[in-house]
Design a protein around this motif. Structure first.
Motif, mmCIF file in Angstrom:
data_model
loop_
_atom_site.group_PDB
_atom_site.id
_atom_site.type_symbol
_atom_site.label_atom_id
_atom_site.label_comp_id
_atom_site.label_asym_id
_atom_site.label_seq_id
_atom_site.Cartn_x
_atom_site.Cartn_y
_atom_site.Cartn_z
ATOM 1 N N THR A 109 -1.734 36.481 34.765
ATOM 2 C CA THR A 109 -1.970 35.168 35.173
ATOM 3 C C THR A 109 -3.182 34.678 34.717
ATOM 4 O OG1 THR A 109 -2.673 35.466 37.263
ATOM 5 C CG2 THR A 109 -0.480 35.871 37.247
ATOM 6 N N THR A 110 -3.753 33.499 34.981
ATOM 7 C CA THR A 110 -4.918 33.377 34.567
ATOM 8 C C THR A 110 -5.860 33.276 36.049
ATOM 9 O OG1 THR A 110 -4.196 31.024 35.552
ATOM 10 C CG2 THR A 110 -4.160 31.199 33.156
ATOM 11 N N ASP A 111 -5.332 34.050 36.974
ATOM 12 C CA ASP A 111 -6.140 34.176 38.002
ATOM 13 C C ASP A 111 -7.098 35.187 37.982
ATOM 14 O OD1 ASP A 111 -7.116 34.175 40.744
ATOM 15 O OD2 ASP A 111 -5.427 34.287 41.776
ATOM 16 N N LEU A 112 -8.422 34.699 37.339
ATOM 17 C CA LEU A 112 -9.498 36.121 36.974
ATOM 18 C C LEU A 112 -10.098 36.453 38.323
ATOM 19 C CD1 LEU A 112 -10.774 34.330 33.989
ATOM 20 C CD2 LEU A 112 -10.003 36.522 33.819
ATOM 21 N N GLU A 132 -2.656 41.751 27.412
ATOM 22 C CA GLU A 132 -2.458 41.251 25.940
ATOM 23 C C GLU A 132 -0.735 40.845 25.709
ATOM 24 O OE1 GLU A 132 -3.070 44.714 23.456
ATOM 25 O OE2 GLU A 132 -3.074 43.496 21.748
ATOM 26 N N GLN A 133 0.102 41.669 26.337
ATOM 27 C CA GLN A 133 1.427 41.010 26.228
ATOM 28 C C GLN A 133 1.552 39.784 26.748
ATOM 29 O OE1 GLN A 133 4.451 43.240 28.701
ATOM 30 N NE2 GLN A 133 5.207 44.151 26.759
ATOM 31 N N ALA A 134 0.995 39.483 27.649
ATOM 32 C CA ALA A 134 1.182 38.079 28.277
ATOM 33 C C ALA A 134 0.084 36.974 27.734
ATOM 34 C CB ALA A 134 0.526 38.242 29.885
ATOM 35 N N GLY A 135 -0.678 37.657 26.839
ATOM 36 C CA GLY A 135 -1.530 36.767 25.882
ATOM 37 C C GLY A 135 -2.671 36.229 26.604
ATOM 38 N N GLN A 136 -3.045 36.880 27.917
ATOM 39 C CA GLN A 136 -4.160 36.690 28.657
ATOM 40 C C GLN A 136 -5.626 37.059 28.033
ATOM 41 O OE1 GLN A 136 -4.247 34.230 30.974
ATOM 42 N NE2 GLN A 136 -2.019 34.078 31.305
ATOM 43 N N THR A 137 -6.204 36.299 27.397
ATOM 44 C CA THR A 137 -7.395 36.941 26.242
ATOM 45 C C THR A 137 -8.693 37.203 27.299
ATOM 46 O OG1 THR A 137 -7.775 34.674 25.683
ATOM 47 C CG2 THR A 137 -6.847 36.317 24.210
#
Ligand SMILES: [Zn+2]
Length: 1136
Positions: free
Chosen positions: A358-361, A391-396
């Motif tokens: 997720t985007t929850d850093l 990586e799979q989720a595209g969360q760079t």
């Protein structure tokens, strides 16, 4: 006051300057004329207005009062001294006094403001180094202080405290170099300061401090300003000091210089400290974005959720308070907000695996900080770690955060006893002891097996940075010792290389090799770990995180700093070479089996190992012979194919084995239209020989038409695939594929294939895709080659599934894969379009080629843009070796259906994005060599050359063919190996003639502008004009004084690049210079008098069967082709 906007070393603006009379010292009545200058911080006076360095400076902060006295005089009063000046008039005196008073008021306001934060601590004014030094030309020692980006000179310590000095040197123009044991020079364009220190050690420390000041002067606040855009990042995460310009990249917090010092003490396992201003390569877009999203706001909500007021830090806190607080905060996690799952490892790990997708850093930060395992198993073999999941989720951003925390220790309240803590702050001291078996040291690599008898048992002790070996554990004096600082390499040979099962080699600076052996694997491993820790600096400690076969330091050149070799740290494990460079960013490991080139250059004395990967080139230098030879052998071995399975092969782009790629590429270029391709067999002996050399080193095999028959190549490929021990579809999964072919429902079958494809190992998967994509192309030409899908399936089914071909299941799979190629491999429109374009290009060229027998192997496909770089303007084009820039331009226009109108000067430009400069290629320039030299930040674009018309007019109307005049000049000097430009732009006189560009410091003639000017002495610099590449534009970061600049690149014979920046006052000037460059570089041929539309894609004349000199075409063309022959006399002979 806010911090200065943008850039480094803000030039403090002069508030007031002018001539004043200054009263002489010691009560004499004769006034001296002085040039006096006031800026916000200093009042300075100089002998003349041309001097760069003052006679005296008085810190404005130290002025207590300004008072008028008689006769237009006024006094500047400090605590301890009074300076009297006399102005020319009352008005002028008033202006000076007013300016001084305003500056003082401003200074006080600033002090008040900063004291709110700093509580009286002088903050940035703290010198980085201060002390006494001899300066040539001065009788007494001076007191010298290095403060920020300046070196200040004072008569003595007392004056330093009073804020009254002699002068200060802005280090943005400075350079330091050592002269002898105790002396060093600080060189500036205006003066050389020759210092002597009391001892060699002190000299070193001064050099280091001054180099620091240079780095600071050249540092930019670009990154800092971007990171400060998030409000919480404007104050130190730990003590609240304003404008923090350091950061911990794993904790993701921005901190001040003082806290950064203590963070370093925590060790890289807790905090990885980097400068926002100096470590500029670290700051990728992703990392900056991460700091904007997490940063001090989120960081402190987690790390400082429960700080008791009594334990909070202030900007003024003492170093020991700071250390305690930071130990508690980050090493122990004392103030952190506990995650609800704290203590439940399994749940924490699960939550981490969920959060990273997720985007929850902030959640990821909290989970890691509470003990979630960064390398925990996700349960998904496809993406086994949190990093792979992200990586799979595209969360760079998640990926970046995880990468930076790879080696971060989990905070623990009981992490260390106070005593040990103290040690860990100083230096990691490693100690270890035990019995080791040791042979006599050698000066050559160990080629032969060392028998057990050659080893003797020694008691070995590693401690205080020394490995000592003793006769026995009771001995007091060691038989010998190796200092950790002398160790350059540590290597672990495979088990059973010598008489002892487990051995390791230690290489030293003095070119000795020590071999140690042990019976037990664990003990040997422990020793290797301890020795590695003892000699690898904190900077490179990431390398210790995994096992290695070889570890050490080597001189290297890479990236932008090719002028100077630096020492880097390297580790080799399997076929991965990891590197840590002192100045560089964190490097991805080099995949040795994926190298494009691995070669040794230079003579036997000076060997250089060249490693070329897709985007980088690394040169490793053999300065020390012994350990270099060791590395060389190990790297060569690691780069070779390791075995027979697919993933053990040398790999090319996108994981396809080079051997497969070479064959497929050759058939694509030369065999698509060959009848019965893949069905016909090659000659057995030739096929075998080819396959052998491909297996040995596919990278070095270059298939050439004429030398290899397409059927030999196709047979070699089939043989290779058929002989793969595990098969392309693997033994384990082969049956499942064959069964899938029997599924009746077409849709169901395709989705089953897709499922199975995902299960293949990555290299197999990539190879299947490449191969089927190739076969898809082959069947497109079935009209000529007779190989339709069915025929190909008959050939490839049994080959790929290693069956005898009795039943058709295997063939059916291949047939299905080709027929459903687009769906099974999720090929998108774009990919398909590019593929089609490529085939069309090949066929076009084949047609043109067969007529003349031109050789095409080795053609290069490249992306060219029309008008500007955008996805929509992308055009892929094959570049044969003979293609000129003009041909390329016409080809692109033709493909895009762009008509050419008169005076449309369409030209191909080489655009360098990093340098913000572009170079219109000369129409006759060959494109291929340019393409090979193009960096990743460069591209080609075809657009109209807007200045061409003006340039042609200028060339037609001017007199003579040289040009001279003033330009603003800046040199790209490399400092400290940082590859940073230094200095500003300065006026210089230039002369450009048919052979050289010359630079003169000044023009001596009285009338320099009439006729040929008389220049002073010899030129300061001179460059042969043909070796220069001239780009339009100068990158903004260098602050060019005008917008009409160009960048000149000079490539020396050793292929080292030097760079200069030149700026003109007007656009016309720029065009004139540029036109003259073109004119002299290309012997007067700047633009073709008539576009040679006919010559497009026509094979190289000298190899073709057409007549030597074209019978039609313009005069220019004739001249050009004649020139081509004279340039290469051999080609004439070949054709005669
Ligand atoms: Zn701080």
């Amino acid at each position: 006051m806010d911090w200065p906007p943008g850039g480094s070393t803000p030039v403090t603006p002069v508030i007031k300057a002018g001539w004043l009379d200054k009263n002489p010292p010691q009560g004499s009545y004769i006034y001296q004329k002085r040039w006096v200058r006031l800026d916000a911080d200093h009042l300075r006076y100089f002998d003349s207005n041309k001097d760069a360095y003052s006679k005296r400076f008085i810190s404005v902060a130290c002025i207590s009062r300004v008072a008028a006295i008689g006769d237009q005089k006024f006094e500047v009063i400090t605590n301890n001294r009074t300076f009297a000046f006399r102005a020319e008039s009352d008005v002028e005196r008033k202006e000076w006094m007013q300016a001084l008073q305003e500056a003082m008021a401003e200074q006080r306001a600033r002090a008040r403001l900063s004291s709110a934060y700093l509580l009286g601590v002088p903050g940035s004014e703290q010198p980085d180094r201060a002390g006494s030094l001899e300066l040539r030309g001065f009788k007494n020692k001076l007191y010298v202080a290095v403060v920020g980006d300046k070196v200040q000179l004072y008569k003595n310590l007392e004056e330093y405290h009073l804020g009254i000095g002699i002068t200060f040197i802005d280090m943005s123009v400075g350079n330091v170099k050592e002269v002898d044991r105790r002396s060093f020079d600080l060189t500036t364009p205006y003066r050389i300061f020759s210092f002597s220190a009391d001892s060699e050690l002190e000299k070193e420390q001064w050099l280091e401090a001054m180099q620091g000041a240079i780095a600071e002067a050249l540092s930019t606040s670009e990154v800092a300003e971007r990171i400060w855009a998030a409000a919480p990042n404007r104050f130190c995460a730990d003590c609240g000091a304003p404008q923090p310009d350091w950061a911990s990249i794993n904790l993701c917090v921005v901190i001040c210089k003082r806290c950064a010092g203590e963070h370093r003490g925590l060790g890289a396992g807790v905090s990885k400290v980097r400068s926002l201003k100096m470590d500029r390569k670290v700051w990728t877009e992703t990392l900056i974005e991460l700091f904007l999203q997490l940063g001090n706001g989120a960081g402190n909500r987690f790390w400082a959720a429960n700080v008791p007021p009594s334990e909070a830090l202030q900007p003024s806190s003492s170093p020991s308070t700071r250390r305690c607080h930071l130990e508690a905060k980050y090493r122990e996690g004392k103030y952190r907000r506990y995650h609800p799952l704290f203590g439940n490892q399994e749940e924490l790990d699960k939550a981490l695996c969920a959060a990273v997708t997720t985007t929850d850093l902030a959640e990821t930060q909290a989970l890691l900080g509470c003990g979630a395992g960064i390398n925990c198993f996700s349960g998904d073999p496809e993406a086994p770690t949190p990093l792979a999941l992200a990586e799979q989720a595209g969360q760079t951003l998640q990926m970046e955060f995880l990468r930076n925390n790879r080696t971060t220790e989990v905070p623990r309240l009981d992490s260390m006893k106070p005593l040990e803590k103290h040690y860990s702050v100083v230096l990691p001291t490693v100690s270890h002891s035990g019995f080791l078996y040791k042979t006599a040291s050698a000066s050559k690599l160990l080629q032969e097996r060392r028998a057990r008898e050659e080893f003797s048992r020694r008691w070995c002790v590693l401690g205080d940075g020394v490995l000592s070996y003793f006769e026995n554990e009771r001995a007091v004096t060691p038989n010998g010792e190796i200092r950790a600082s002398e160790i350059v390499c540590l290597a672990v040979p495979p088990p059973d290389t010598h008489g002892f099962e487990h051995t390791f080699e230690v290489y030293t600076e003095g070119e000795r090799l020590y071999l140690f052996g042990l019976e037990s694997a664990e003990q040997a491993h422990e020793w290797v770990k301890c020795i590695a820790k003892a000699f690898v600096p904190p900077l490179a400690e990431d390398l210790l995180a995994r096992d290695f076969e070889r570890l050490g330091r080597l001189p290297y050149k890479a990236g932008l700093s090719l002028q100077r070799a630096q020492e880097g740290w390297f580790s080799l494990s399997g076929s991965e070479l990891r590197a840590v460079f002192p100045e560089g960013p964190c490097e991805e490991p080099l995949q040795l089996r994926k190298l494009q080139e691995l070669s040794i250059q230079g003579d036997s004395e000076n060997q250089v190992l060249v490693l070329v990967e897709r985007r980088r080139t690394l040169y490793i230098q053999g300065e020390r012979r012994l350990d270099f030879m060791g590395w060389l052998g190990a790297i060569q071995k690691a780069a070779a194919s390791m075995g027979d399975t697919l993933s053990e092969q040398q790999l090319g782009d996108s994981d396809i084995p080079v051997i497969v790629y070479r064959c497929v590429d050759y058939i694509t270029q030369c065999g698509l239209t060959s009848e019965g391709i893949y069905r016909k067999c090659g000659q057995t002996s030739k096929t075998q020989r080819l396959l052998e050399s491909l297996r040995q080193d596919a990278r070095s095999v270059h298939l050439k038409e004429g030398e290899q028959h397409v059927d030999d190549v196709s047979s070699a490929l089939k043989r290779f695939l058929r002989d793969l021990p595990d098969g392309l579809f693997t033994r384990a999964q082969r049956l499942a594929w064959l069964e899938a072919s029997e599924i009746e429902d077409e849709e169901e079958k395709v989705s089953r294939y897709r499922e199975l494809l995902v299960r293949l190992p990555p290299v197999n998967r990539a190879t299947v895709k490449a191969l089927i994509s190739h076969l898809y192309c082959v069947q497109c030409f079935s009209d000529t080659n007779q190989m339709n899908v069915h025929n190909l399936a008959i050939v490839f089914g049994p080959t790929l599934f290693q069956t005898d071909g009795q039943d058709y299941k295997a063939g059916r799979v291949v047939e299905d894969l080709i027929n459903h190629y687009v769906v099974v491999f999720s090929v998108d429109e774009e990919e398909l379009r590019k593929q089609r374009e490529e085939i069309t290009a090949i066929v076009k060229m084949r047609v043109a080629g067969t007529a003349s027998g031109t050789q095409h192997a080795g053609d290069f496909i490249c992306t060219v843009y029309l008008e500007e770089k955008k996805a929509e303007t992308e055009q892929h084009i094959k570049i044969p070796a003979s293609m000129t820039a003009e041909e390329l331009t016409l080809e692109i226009l033709d493909r895009r259906n762009v008509g050419i109108r008169e005076k449309d000067y369409w030209t191909c430009f080489e655009v360098n994005e990093r340098e913000e400069a572009e170079r219109p290629l000369h129409f006759a320039e060959k494109v291929l060599p340019i393409l090979h030299g193009l960096g990743t930040d460069s591209h080609l674009v075809v657009k109209k050359h807007q200045a061409m018309e003006a340039m042609l007019l200028y060339l037609a109307s001017r007199v003579g063919d040289t040009k001279h005049g003033m330009m603003k000049f800046r040199e790209d000097r490399s400092l400290l190996g940082l590859g940073l430009p230094s200095g500003g732009f300065h006026d210089r006189y230039f002369i450009l003639n048919s052979s050289c560009l010359r630079l003169y410091k000044e023009v001596r003639s009285q009338r320099p502008w009439s006729g040929a000017p008389e220049t002073s002495h010899r030129p300061e610099k001179e460059w042969p004009v043909k070796s220069l590449k001239v780009y339009l534009g100068v990158k903004k970061k260098l602050r060019p004084p005008t917008c009409w600049g160009f960048t000149v690149v000079h490539e020396t014979e050793k292929h080292e690049k030097q760079q200069w920046y030149l700026c003109c006052d007007t656009q016309m000037e720029l065009r004139e210079w540029f036109a003259t460059f073109l004119f002299v570089q290309h012997d007067g041929l700047v633009w073709p008098s008539e576009p040679s539309r006919v010559s497009r894609a026509v094979p190289e004349v000298r190899l073709g069967s057409v007549s030597l000199i074209p019978l039609r075409g313009s005069e220019n063309e004739m001249r050009r082709s004649v020139a081509a022959f004279t340039a290469d006399p051999l080609s004439l002979l070949r054709n005669v």
